[in-house]
Design a protein around this motif. Structure first.
Motif, mmCIF file in Angstrom:
data_model
loop_
_atom_site.group_PDB
_atom_site.id
_atom_site.type_symbol
_atom_site.label_atom_id
_atom_site.label_comp_id
_atom_site.label_asym_id
_atom_site.label_seq_id
_atom_site.Cartn_x
_atom_site.Cartn_y
_atom_site.Cartn_z
ATOM 1 N N ALA A 132 0.821 -1.217 0.000
ATOM 2 C CA ALA A 132 0.000 0.000 0.000
ATOM 3 C C ALA A 132 0.857 1.271 0.000
ATOM 4 O O ALA A 132 0.939 1.977 0.998
ATOM 5 C CB ALA A 132 -0.924 -0.021 1.226
ATOM 6 N N PRO A 133 1.505 1.559 -1.128
ATOM 7 C CA PRO A 133 2.390 2.730 -1.149
ATOM 8 C C PRO A 133 1.630 4.056 -1.202
ATOM 9 O O PRO A 133 0.519 4.124 -1.725
ATOM 10 C CB PRO A 133 3.184 2.530 -2.443
ATOM 11 C CG PRO A 133 2.274 1.755 -3.331
ATOM 12 C CD PRO A 133 1.477 0.849 -2.424
ATOM 13 N N SER A 134 2.253 5.089 -0.657
ATOM 14 C CA SER A 134 1.742 6.454 -0.789
ATOM 15 C C SER A 134 2.500 7.099 -1.943
ATOM 16 O O SER A 134 3.728 7.021 -1.985
ATOM 17 C CB SER A 134 2.014 7.255 0.484
ATOM 18 O OG SER A 134 1.483 6.594 1.599
ATOM 19 N N ARG A 173 4.405 -5.166 6.245
ATOM 20 C CA ARG A 173 4.846 -3.808 5.913
ATOM 21 C C ARG A 173 6.057 -3.450 6.769
ATOM 22 O O ARG A 173 6.498 -4.256 7.597
ATOM 23 C CB ARG A 173 3.692 -2.823 6.156
ATOM 24 C CG ARG A 173 3.211 -2.812 7.587
ATOM 25 C CD ARG A 173 1.947 -1.975 7.764
ATOM 26 N NE ARG A 173 1.466 -2.067 9.134
ATOM 27 C CZ ARG A 173 0.298 -1.601 9.547
ATOM 28 N NH1 ARG A 173 -0.515 -0.994 8.703
ATOM 29 N NH2 ARG A 173 -0.067 -1.720 10.807
ATOM 30 N N LYS A 218 11.048 8.334 1.761
ATOM 31 C CA LYS A 218 10.923 9.058 0.512
ATOM 32 C C LYS A 218 11.311 10.520 0.665
ATOM 33 O O LYS A 218 11.771 11.141 -0.258
ATOM 34 C CB LYS A 218 9.490 8.923 0.000
ATOM 35 C CG LYS A 218 9.274 7.604 -0.691
ATOM 36 C CD LYS A 218 7.832 7.368 -0.989
ATOM 37 C CE LYS A 218 7.235 6.464 0.065
ATOM 38 N NZ LYS A 218 5.966 5.901 -0.298
HETATM 39 N N1 GLU Z 1 1.066 4.083 2.709
HETATM 40 C C1 GLU Z 1 1.965 3.693 3.755
HETATM 41 C C2 GLU Z 1 3.394 4.017 3.341
HETATM 42 O O1 GLU Z 1 3.667 4.166 2.151
HETATM 43 C C3 GLU Z 1 1.906 2.222 4.082
HETATM 44 C C4 GLU Z 1 0.647 1.856 4.757
HETATM 45 C C5 GLU Z 1 0.532 0.414 5.207
HETATM 46 O O2 GLU Z 1 1.217 -0.468 4.660
HETATM 47 O O3 GLU Z 1 -0.296 0.179 6.096
HETATM 48 O O4 GLU Z 1 4.231 4.138 4.202
#
Ligand code: GLU
Length: 290
Positions: free
Chosen positions: A8-10, A188, A229
């Motif tokens: 789930a990348p931002s 994660r 990042k």
């Molecule tokens: N979007 C979050 C990030 O890029 C990760 C969220 C998740 O894995 O729960 O750090």
């Protein structure tokens, strides 16, 4: 129940090496379990987004041989679902409007722990909306880091669900979407270990199932700092995926199979020798830093 994992990348920039390690780690654990692996783009914070980053991240994953099962979920399209979850929490009395300033919070170490707003309501200013945290220690088992416990009030306080600007908070969106995507296991980076208790509590309030959790050690730079990042993290090169993929497998504690000359072949070979028990548990130790 069959296994469903996710990455789930931002989209705050190109995919960097630390995120690649999380992507490969979640993919390996899911595939080893004979499960599915899906991708979610967490684009709920427009001010922090970089135009084109979501498409670039997806193209990079593809270049690395990491293909999701099924369509990518974009959080920017999920506002109605977050609003519905929020309204439910509000109707159940778990949420309060808060006009506290940073200065108000600074008195209490930057944390809101009053269970209600202590500033005067201001009709001219939108509030943030917080979830009232109980003085409760949440326990869970992390599949790599072992037994965990966290007192919600102490560590998270009354945390924000909806920001002053009207943006949804990561904790709420993540929990609603892990539910929507029927995620059974979250793999994660360990920077999110501390968010897990908040997410477990939200799952309880929203009657959502609790997935398993596995937090991978962070990739540190040579000064022992987290690669992120926003810092000087190097994006991985989708035109030359093999060196970064080999390094990512090494970081996860795998040997690097020889003879594989495409990312997909390398992943397949890595999967053949992969055992979740041999995942590297800590960032420290010889070769711990990049
Ligand atoms: N979007 C979050 C990030 O890029 C990760 C969220 C998740 O894995 O729960 O750090």
């Amino acid at each position: 129940m069959s296994y469903r994992g996710r990455f789930a990348p931002s989209p705050t920039g190109a995919l960097h090496f630390g995120s690649l390690v999380a992507a490969v780690g979640s993919w390996l654990v899911a595939r080893h379990a004979g499960g599915e692996w899906v991708v979610r783009i967490e684009d709920i914070d427009p001010p922090r987004e970089v135009p084109g980053a979501a498409a670039a991240i997806l193209a990079t994953l593809d270049a690395f041989g990491l293909s999701p099962d099924g369509p990518v979920l974009y959080q920017s399209a999920r506002g109605d679902a977050y609003a519905a979850a929020f309204e439910r929490l509000k109707a159940d009395g778990h949420v309060f409007a808060c006009w506290c300033s940073r200065a108000d919070l600074a008195v209490h170490g930057g944390m809101h722990r009053h269970g209600q707003c202590v500033a005067a309501p201001d009709a001219d200013r939108p509030p943030a909306w917080r979830l009232r945290s109980p003085d409760e220690t949440i326990h869970w088992q992390d599949d790599l880091q072992g037994p965990q416990s966290e007192n919600l009030l102490e560590v998270a306080g009354d945390f924000v669900l909806r920001r002053v600007e009207g943006l949804w908070a990561y904790q709420l969106a993540c929990v609603v979407d892990d539910g929507e995507q029927r995620i059974t296991h979250v793999v994660r980076g360990a920077d999110l270990l501390e968010s897990t208790a908040r997410q477990i509590y939200l799952q309880r309030l929203l009657d959502l199932p609790r997935p398993g959790y596995l937090h991978l050690p962070l990739v540190l730079d040579s000064n022992g700092r987290k690669l992120s990042k926003s810092a000087a993290a190097l994006p991985v090169d989708p035109a030359d995926p093999l060196p970064a993929l080999r390094l990512a497998l090494e970081r996860l504690g795998l040997g690097t199979p020889t003879g594989a000359d495409t990312p997909r072949a390398l992943l397949r070979a890595a999967l053949n020798e992969f055992k979740p028990a041999s995942l590297r548990r800590s960032s420290l130790g010889p070769g711990g830093a990049l």
